[in-house]
Motif scaffolding. Sequence first.
Motif, PDB file in Angstrom:
ATOM      1  N   GLU A   1       0.847  -0.981   0.046  1.00  0.00           N
ATOM      2  CA  GLU A   1       0.018   0.148  -0.004  1.00  0.00           C
ATOM      3  C   GLU A   1       0.870   1.282  -0.097  1.00  0.00           C
ATOM      4  OE1 GLU A   1      -2.678  -0.447   3.397  1.00  0.00           O
ATOM      5  OE2 GLU A   1      -3.756  -1.961   2.411  1.00  0.00           O
ATOM      6  N   PHE A   2       2.288   1.213   0.836  1.00  0.00           N
ATOM      7  CA  PHE A   2       2.823   2.356   0.897  1.00  0.00           C
ATOM      8  C   PHE A   2       3.475   2.958  -0.592  1.00  0.00           C
ATOM      9  CE2 PHE A   2       7.094   3.858   1.293  1.00  0.00           C
ATOM     10  CZ  PHE A   2       6.810   5.141   1.796  1.00  0.00           C
ATOM     11  N   PHE A   3       4.012   1.642  -1.192  1.00  0.00           N
ATOM     12  CA  PHE A   3       4.798   1.658  -2.399  1.00  0.00           C
ATOM     13  C   PHE A   3       3.638   2.180  -3.271  1.00  0.00           C
ATOM     14  CE2 PHE A   3       8.120  -0.629  -0.277  1.00  0.00           C
ATOM     15  CZ  PHE A   3       8.977   0.368  -0.218  1.00  0.00           C
ATOM     16  N   GLU A   4       2.550   1.569  -3.499  1.00  0.00           N
ATOM     17  CA  GLU A   4       1.353   1.744  -4.570  1.00  0.00           C
ATOM     18  C   GLU A   4       1.028   3.361  -4.473  1.00  0.00           C
ATOM     19  OE1 GLU A   4      -1.763  -0.756  -3.889  1.00  0.00           O
ATOM     20  OE2 GLU A   4      -0.932  -2.222  -5.126  1.00  0.00           O
ATOM     21  N   ARG A   5       0.958   3.962  -2.942  1.00  0.00           N
ATOM     22  CA  ARG A   5       0.523   5.304  -2.835  1.00  0.00           C
ATOM     23  C   ARG A   5       1.647   6.345  -3.511  1.00  0.00           C
ATOM     24  NH1 ARG A   5      -0.494   4.025   2.483  1.00  0.00           N
ATOM     25  NH2 ARG A   5       1.347   4.919   3.397  1.00  0.00           N
ATOM     26  N   ASN A   6       2.856   5.728  -3.498  1.00  0.00           N
ATOM     27  CA  ASN A   6       4.130   6.400  -4.104  1.00  0.00           C
ATOM     28  C   ASN A   6       4.387   6.215  -5.533  1.00  0.00           C
ATOM     29  OD1 ASN A   6       5.369   8.155  -1.647  1.00  0.00           O
ATOM     30  ND2 ASN A   6       4.734   6.230  -0.840  1.00  0.00           N
TER      31      ASN A   6
ATOM     32  N   MET B   1      10.005  -5.353  -7.303  1.00  0.00           N
ATOM     33  CA  MET B   1      10.815  -4.041  -7.119  1.00  0.00           C
ATOM     34  C   MET B   1      12.124  -4.283  -6.190  1.00  0.00           C
ATOM     35  SD  MET B   1       8.264  -1.820  -4.549  1.00  0.00           S
ATOM     36  CE  MET B   1       9.302  -0.430  -4.637  1.00  0.00           C
ATOM     37  N   LYS B   2      13.009  -3.544  -6.318  1.00  0.00           N
ATOM     38  CA  LYS B   2      14.272  -3.548  -5.374  1.00  0.00           C
ATOM     39  C   LYS B   2      14.044  -2.627  -4.351  1.00  0.00           C
ATOM     40  CE  LYS B   2      17.242  -5.691  -8.839  1.00  0.00           C
ATOM     41  NZ  LYS B   2      18.369  -6.009  -9.245  1.00  0.00           N
ATOM     42  N   LEU B   3      14.433  -3.158  -3.085  1.00  0.00           N
ATOM     43  CA  LEU B   3      14.185  -2.352  -1.905  1.00  0.00           C
ATOM     44  C   LEU B   3      15.716  -2.430  -1.274  1.00  0.00           C
ATOM     45  CD1 LEU B   3      11.067  -3.929  -0.289  1.00  0.00           C
ATOM     46  CD2 LEU B   3      11.248  -1.934  -1.618  1.00  0.00           C
ATOM     47  N   VAL B   4      15.984  -1.112  -0.781  1.00  0.00           N
ATOM     48  CA  VAL B   4      17.197  -0.584   0.091  1.00  0.00           C
ATOM     49  C   VAL B   4      16.903  -1.316   1.471  1.00  0.00           C
ATOM     50  CG1 VAL B   4      18.948   0.579   0.841  1.00  0.00           C
ATOM     51  CG2 VAL B   4      17.914   0.783  -1.541  1.00  0.00           C
ATOM     52  N   CYS B   5      17.240  -2.241   2.143  1.00  0.00           N
ATOM     53  CA  CYS B   5      17.042  -2.852   3.323  1.00  0.00           C
ATOM     54  C   CYS B   5      18.149  -2.299   4.414  1.00  0.00           C
ATOM     55  CB  CYS B   5      16.760  -4.261   3.285  1.00  0.00           C
ATOM     56  SG  CYS B   5      15.445  -5.093   2.333  1.00  0.00           S
ATOM     57  N   GLU B   6      17.464  -1.586   5.444  1.00  0.00           N
ATOM     58  CA  GLU B   6      18.474  -1.244   6.299  1.00  0.00           C
ATOM     59  C   GLU B   6      18.137  -1.524   7.914  1.00  0.00           C
ATOM     60  OE1 GLU B   6      18.014   3.151   5.565  1.00  0.00           O
ATOM     61  OE2 GLU B   6      17.366   2.834   3.719  1.00  0.00           O
ATOM     62  N   TYR B   7      19.181  -2.300   8.186  1.00  0.00           N
ATOM     63  CA  TYR B   7      19.099  -2.770   9.764  1.00  0.00           C
ATOM     64  C   TYR B   7      20.066  -1.812  10.285  1.00  0.00           C
ATOM     65  CZ  TYR B   7      19.682  -5.563  13.850  1.00  0.00           C
ATOM     66  OH  TYR B   7      19.659  -5.955  15.235  1.00  0.00           O
ATOM     67  N   PHE B   8      19.106  -1.131  11.599  1.00  0.00           N
ATOM     68  CA  PHE B   8      20.090  -0.033  12.302  1.00  0.00           C
ATOM     69  C   PHE B   8      19.611  -0.543  13.768  1.00  0.00           C
ATOM     70  CE2 PHE B   8      15.460   1.112  11.411  1.00  0.00           C
ATOM     71  CZ  PHE B   8      15.317   1.476  12.677  1.00  0.00           C
ATOM     72  N   GLN B   9      20.585   0.350  14.524  1.00  0.00           N
ATOM     73  CA  GLN B   9      20.587   0.651  15.971  1.00  0.00           C
ATOM     74  C   GLN B   9      20.230   1.740  16.280  1.00  0.00           C
ATOM     75  OE1 GLN B   9      24.317  -0.898  17.316  1.00  0.00           O
ATOM     76  NE2 GLN B   9      25.490   0.537  16.549  1.00  0.00           N
ATOM     77  N   LEU B  10      19.594   1.872  17.408  1.00  0.00           N
ATOM     78  CA  LEU B  10      19.087   3.482  18.052  1.00  0.00           C
ATOM     79  C   LEU B  10      20.346   3.830  18.934  1.00  0.00           C
ATOM     80  CD1 LEU B  10      17.009   5.400  18.698  1.00  0.00           C
ATOM     81  CD2 LEU B  10      16.416   4.078  20.547  1.00  0.00           C
ATOM     82  N   VAL B  11      21.004   4.962  18.685  1.00  0.00           N
ATOM     83  CA  VAL B  11      22.016   5.493  19.423  1.00  0.00           C
ATOM     84  C   VAL B  11      21.943   6.753  20.445  1.00  0.00           C
ATOM     85  CG1 VAL B  11      23.795   4.486  17.820  1.00  0.00           C
ATOM     86  CG2 VAL B  11      23.049   6.739  17.450  1.00  0.00           C
ATOM     87  N   LYS B  12      21.014   7.500  20.057  1.00  0.00           N
ATOM     88  CA  LYS B  12      20.667   8.711  20.860  1.00  0.00           C
ATOM     89  C   LYS B  12      19.176   8.888  20.921  1.00  0.00           C
ATOM     90  CE  LYS B  12      21.320  12.458  23.029  1.00  0.00           C
ATOM     91  NZ  LYS B  12      21.326  12.377  24.697  1.00  0.00           N
ATOM     92  N   ILE B  13      18.335   9.399  22.089  1.00  0.00           N
ATOM     93  CA  ILE B  13      17.043   9.736  22.003  1.00  0.00           C
ATOM     94  C   ILE B  13      17.237  11.099  22.410  1.00  0.00           C
ATOM     95  CG2 ILE B  13      14.807   9.358  22.924  1.00  0.00           C
ATOM     96  CD1 ILE B  13      15.533   6.328  23.385  1.00  0.00           C
ATOM     97  N   PHE B  14      16.479  12.106  21.883  1.00  0.00           N
ATOM     98  CA  PHE B  14      16.501  13.493  22.327  1.00  0.00           C
ATOM     99  C   PHE B  14      15.241  13.751  23.189  1.00  0.00           C
ATOM    100  CE2 PHE B  14      18.440  13.874  17.861  1.00  0.00           C
ATOM    101  CZ  PHE B  14      19.698  13.974  18.439  1.00  0.00           C
ATOM    102  N   LYS B  15      15.219  14.541  24.079  1.00  0.00           N
ATOM    103  CA  LYS B  15      14.163  15.116  24.943  1.00  0.00           C
ATOM    104  C   LYS B  15      13.556  15.876  23.877  1.00  0.00           C
ATOM    105  CE  LYS B  15      12.713  17.545  28.940  1.00  0.00           C
ATOM    106  NZ  LYS B  15      12.981  18.405  30.018  1.00  0.00           N
ATOM    107  N   ARG B  16      12.238  15.766  23.650  1.00  0.00           N
ATOM    108  CA  ARG B  16      11.617  16.690  22.732  1.00  0.00           C
ATOM    109  C   ARG B  16      10.447  17.663  23.448  1.00  0.00           C
ATOM    110  NH1 ARG B  16       8.739  12.877  19.081  1.00  0.00           N
ATOM    111  NH2 ARG B  16       9.089  11.330  20.934  1.00  0.00           N
ATOM    112  N   ASP B  17      10.075  18.446  22.906  1.00  0.00           N
ATOM    113  CA  ASP B  17       8.788  19.657  23.415  1.00  0.00           C
ATOM    114  C   ASP B  17       7.783  19.010  22.604  1.00  0.00           C
ATOM    115  OD1 ASP B  17       7.064  21.123  23.845  1.00  0.00           O
ATOM    116  OD2 ASP B  17       8.210  23.059  23.460  1.00  0.00           O
TER     117      ASP B  17
END
Length: 142
Positions: A107-112, A119-135
Amino acid sequence: MSSEEFDHLPSFAFGDSPELADSLLELVLNGTKTATCGDLHSYEKDGEPLPQPGDQYVILDGKGQAACVIEMVTVDVRQFNEIDEVWAVLEGEGDLSLEYWQEGHREFFERNGVYAPDMKLVCEYFQLVKIFKRDHAKPKPN
């Protein structure tokens, strides 16, 4: 540490709406979402280099506020129809099933305007390194 020291990093919000950005961000912040993907054609069309392991990105919420920093661990290219149950769990969305992943991403790729089963996808595995305090009341100034 404030988000200003990370201003040099590229930034983006997940998804294609403020609501989806906030929903997916919460999954990152609570540790459920550790992977994402994008369509390879968009990178190529925009002349954007593919993310590489070690690259860091500031993730924005639906209001454009810096929320956290992630760092790429692995990046590879796969076809949509090659995504498996393990990847669906790493993306952390819905009920974590492959069926949920396929439906939501189709659905996401159809909307776009870019969906195709191979279709070819760039698959990214990541780690969280910092969380910011947000207003939560004010958007990030430009």
